[in-house]
Design a protein around this motif. Structure first.
Motif, mmCIF file in Angstrom:
data_model
loop_
_atom_site.group_PDB
_atom_site.id
_atom_site.type_symbol
_atom_site.label_atom_id
_atom_site.label_comp_id
_atom_site.label_asym_id
_atom_site.label_seq_id
_atom_site.Cartn_x
_atom_site.Cartn_y
_atom_site.Cartn_z
ATOM 1 N N PRO A 153 36.322 -14.171 35.674
ATOM 2 C CA PRO A 153 36.419 -13.250 36.927
ATOM 3 C C PRO A 153 36.311 -11.628 35.819
ATOM 4 O O PRO A 153 36.726 -11.649 34.633
ATOM 5 C CB PRO A 153 37.801 -13.224 37.481
ATOM 6 N N PRO A 154 35.817 -10.691 36.189
ATOM 7 C CA PRO A 154 35.683 -9.465 35.511
ATOM 8 C C PRO A 154 37.270 -9.076 35.236
ATOM 9 O O PRO A 154 38.153 -8.820 35.899
ATOM 10 C CB PRO A 154 35.357 -8.585 36.666
ATOM 11 N N PRO A 155 37.382 -8.661 34.063
ATOM 12 C CA PRO A 155 38.672 -8.424 33.650
ATOM 13 C C PRO A 155 39.140 -6.914 34.005
ATOM 14 O O PRO A 155 38.180 -6.074 34.366
ATOM 15 C CB PRO A 155 38.521 -8.087 32.092
ATOM 16 N N GLU A 156 40.534 -6.684 34.366
ATOM 17 C CA GLU A 156 40.969 -5.507 34.934
ATOM 18 C C GLU A 156 40.753 -4.514 33.960
ATOM 19 O O GLU A 156 40.573 -3.325 34.184
ATOM 20 C CB GLU A 156 42.392 -5.774 35.406
ATOM 21 N N ARG A 157 41.015 -4.848 32.711
ATOM 22 C CA ARG A 157 40.879 -3.951 31.517
ATOM 23 C C ARG A 157 40.181 -4.536 30.332
ATOM 24 O O ARG A 157 40.504 -5.466 30.076
ATOM 25 C CB ARG A 157 42.161 -3.333 31.227
ATOM 26 N N TYR A 198 32.003 -7.030 29.339
ATOM 27 C CA TYR A 198 31.779 -7.997 30.222
ATOM 28 C C TYR A 198 30.152 -8.241 30.612
ATOM 29 O O TYR A 198 29.872 -6.947 30.931
ATOM 30 C CB TYR A 198 32.909 -7.878 31.335
#
Length: 593
Positions: free
Chosen positions: A498-502, A509
């Motif tokens: 999943p796309p990292p929050e930060r 990414y």
């Protein structure tokens, strides 16, 4: 008399099957090593089928581009003989059709000689047309006259005279009918009632054809038999049929008059056999029957083969062989080597066949290649792709110097860079790309010479496969790397992240594939060509044993490469290295596609 004949037949057949009657000579006593290249034949595509198939470039004439690219590939393969078949035209009735010489002249007089290819042509049922039922193949078995001939066989000999009279020595050999002992067309035309040409009729025809050919072209060899071995259905009926030919009045009379038989060789089609040893056994059975009748003419295997379906297409160009491909390759190697070493009476072996061919049910997969864009109708040119592993095996046997992995001598050309470490060269766009994008450290040494794969020029290096894209000439995309990362990853798959929050400053990414590239891998990716050179990441970082040194490393796969982290080289140019995917691919049988 009839009872005596069948008793003799039973005794001969029983002796053959027991294996006790075979005189075997050591191969070294009978084989001239110089004859090894002439041992290799291939069944090709008849030029008759390639007339007006490219009306844009070759209107109402042969598709020369298609036929020449096929001939060039067969010559590169190492075949010295090609087997084709003549066909008459069926659109002018009544009569036995007519030969359209335009469908054969260029092929026989120009194309084959330019490539040093000798032609064996089948004089089959197709040389007489079937519009007029008088010349249907089933008429060959009609009762003969007092001379042993009938209307069909007389027309067949006349047509043979036309063909050989026109082409002469351009026909290195002619083959009399195809599988006359178990003929599919005869079976169809008679509604399953008749399976074979009557031996006495074939014997008369053999004499007439032999004399006709030799009168017009003494150097053209006449090959008789074309016996189909099918023990599943026939037992050893092909031997019984051949013995009846030996005993036919015309053949016996010819032998009494001339001291020889009316053929220069006998041919066999040893299908439906499990292995090369079985092929050898069938050859020995045939040889024993020949010698029982004092016939010392050689044997030709004018068809032998095994079907194999290639795998689905891959953008890497490297395809893992299927089980049937591996079986085909092993069978080919064993047949050629075993027959050469242990059956010196066999003079030629023709593999069936060069290309897969379309049928109403899809592909007949007997070929060494499948043709790019092929199907029920082939493309504009015969571009071989994919080659099957058996193609590589055939070339390794027949013309090993043409295999792209074979070392080459140092060329006397300053524009060509030579690597004595591997015996290969770099030139042109591939040299420019190699030198401008990291050279030895990035790609390693060349492991092959350039070769064509799927219509594109390619070359393998230790860490990559270069591909030439002429449509991008003069741009950075002129040379591209194959998707060896996808190939090496195989059927392994990883769930996207999943796309990292930060993201950290050394992380990136890639939403296209759902993976993060970080640290040393990201720096190497960005500083050495990025997307254009390596493609997208297709895995996360993970631990893997390196096939090259059997050590475990942290790796990450990209479409065109495998990144390996070498902590012992931390802080140097070699902290991140590309996996030896080119070397890894060449260790398979799927690289030469």
């Amino acid at each position: 008399m009839l009872a005596t004949r069948w008793l003799r037949l039973l005794l001969v057949s029983t002796t053959l099957l027991s294996g006790l009657a075979l005189p075997v000579q050591p191969a070294a006593a009978a084989r001239d090593p110089a004859s090894w290249p002439e041992f290799f034949g291939i069944v090709g595509r008849d030029p008759w089928y390639e007339f007006n198939t490219d009306p844009e470039r070759y209107p109402v004439e042969l598709n020369r581009a298609f036929l020449e690219s096929m001939m060039a590939e067969m010559a590169a393969l190492g075949a010295r003989w090609v087997r084709i078949e003549f066909h008459a035209e069926y659109d002018r009735a009544p009569g036995p059709g007519w030969i359209d010489w335009d469908k054969h002249d260029w092929y026989l007089w120009d194309l084959a000689p330019r490539y040093g290819m000798k032609v064996l042509t089948v004089l089959g049922s197709g040389i007489l047309a079937d519009v007029d039922p008088t010349y249907a193949f089933s008429r060959i078995d009609e009762p003969p006259d007092r001379e042993g001939r009938n209307h069909y066989t007389r027309a067949f000999v006349e047509r043979t005279a036309e063909i050989v009279g026109r082409y002469g020595a351009a026909l290195a050999a002619v083959e009399l009918l195809n599988e006359p002992n178990a003929n599919e067309l005869l079976w169809e035309e008679t509604g399953g009632r008749v399976h074979a040409v009557r031996p006495e009729i074939y014997g008369r025809l053999a004499v007439d054809v032999y004399e006709t050919v030799k009168q017009r072209s003494p150097s053209t060899r006449v090959i008789a038999g074309s016996l189909l071995f099918d023990r599943h259905a026939d037992g050893d009926r092909h031997l019984a049929w051949l013995e009846a030919v030996y005993q036919s009045p015309a053949v016996q009379d010819y032998r009494n008059r001339t001291g020889r038989y009316p053929w220069d060789a006998l041919s066999l089609h040893p299908y439906f056999l499990p292995d090369a040893g079985s092929v050898l056994a069938v050859v020995r059975e045939l040889r024993a029957l020949q010698l029982a009748y004092g016939d010392t003419t050689p044997i030709w295997l004018t068809e032998v083969g095994l079907p194999a379906d290639p795998p689905a297409w891959s953008p890497a160009g490297v395809l893992q062989p299927t089980a049937s491909e591996l079986a085909q390759a092993a069978f080919l190697r064993q047949v050629y080597t075993l027959i050469w070493e242990q059956a010196p009476e066999v003079e030629r072996v023709f593999w069936f066949k060069f290309e897969d061919f379309g049928t109403s049910h899809g592909y007949a997969s007997w070929g060494l290649v499948r043709l790019l864009d092929s199907g029920m109708v082939y493309g504009r040119e015969a571009i071989p792709w994919p080659r099957k592993p058996a193609f590589l095996v055939y070339q390794q046997l027949a013309r090993p110097e043409a295999v792209p992995t074979s070392r080459v001598p140092r060329p006397d050309d300053p524009a060509v860079r030579y690597f004595p470490q591997t015996g290969h060269t770099l030139r042109g766009p591939f040299r420019r790309y190699w030198e401008q994008n990291g050279g030895l450290a990035a790609f390693g040494y060349p492991l092959t010479e350039p070769f064509w794969s799927g219509g594109r020029l390619v070359q393998f290096f230790e860490r990559a496969r270069f591909e030439y894209w002429p449509e991008y000439r003069g741009t950075p995309s002129e040379v591209q790397l194959a998707h060896l990362g996808r190939w090496a990853l195989g059927d392994r798959s990883f769930a996207p992240e999943p796309p990292p929050e930060r993201l950290g400053p050394d992380e990136r990414y890639f939403p296209e594939t759902g993976f993060v590239v970080r640290g040393a891998f990201l720096r190497y990716w960005e500083q050495n060509g990025g997307l254009a050179r390596f493609g997208l990441p297709i895995s996360p970082e993970f631990r893997e044993v390196n096939p090259a040194d059997r050590k475990e490393y942290t790796v990450q796969y990209f479409e065109r490469a495998r990144f390996e982290w070498h902590p012992e080289a931390r802080g140097t140019l070699y902290e991140v290295q590309l996996g030896l995917l080119g070397t890894q691919a060449l260790a398979t049988l799927g690289w030469y596609r």
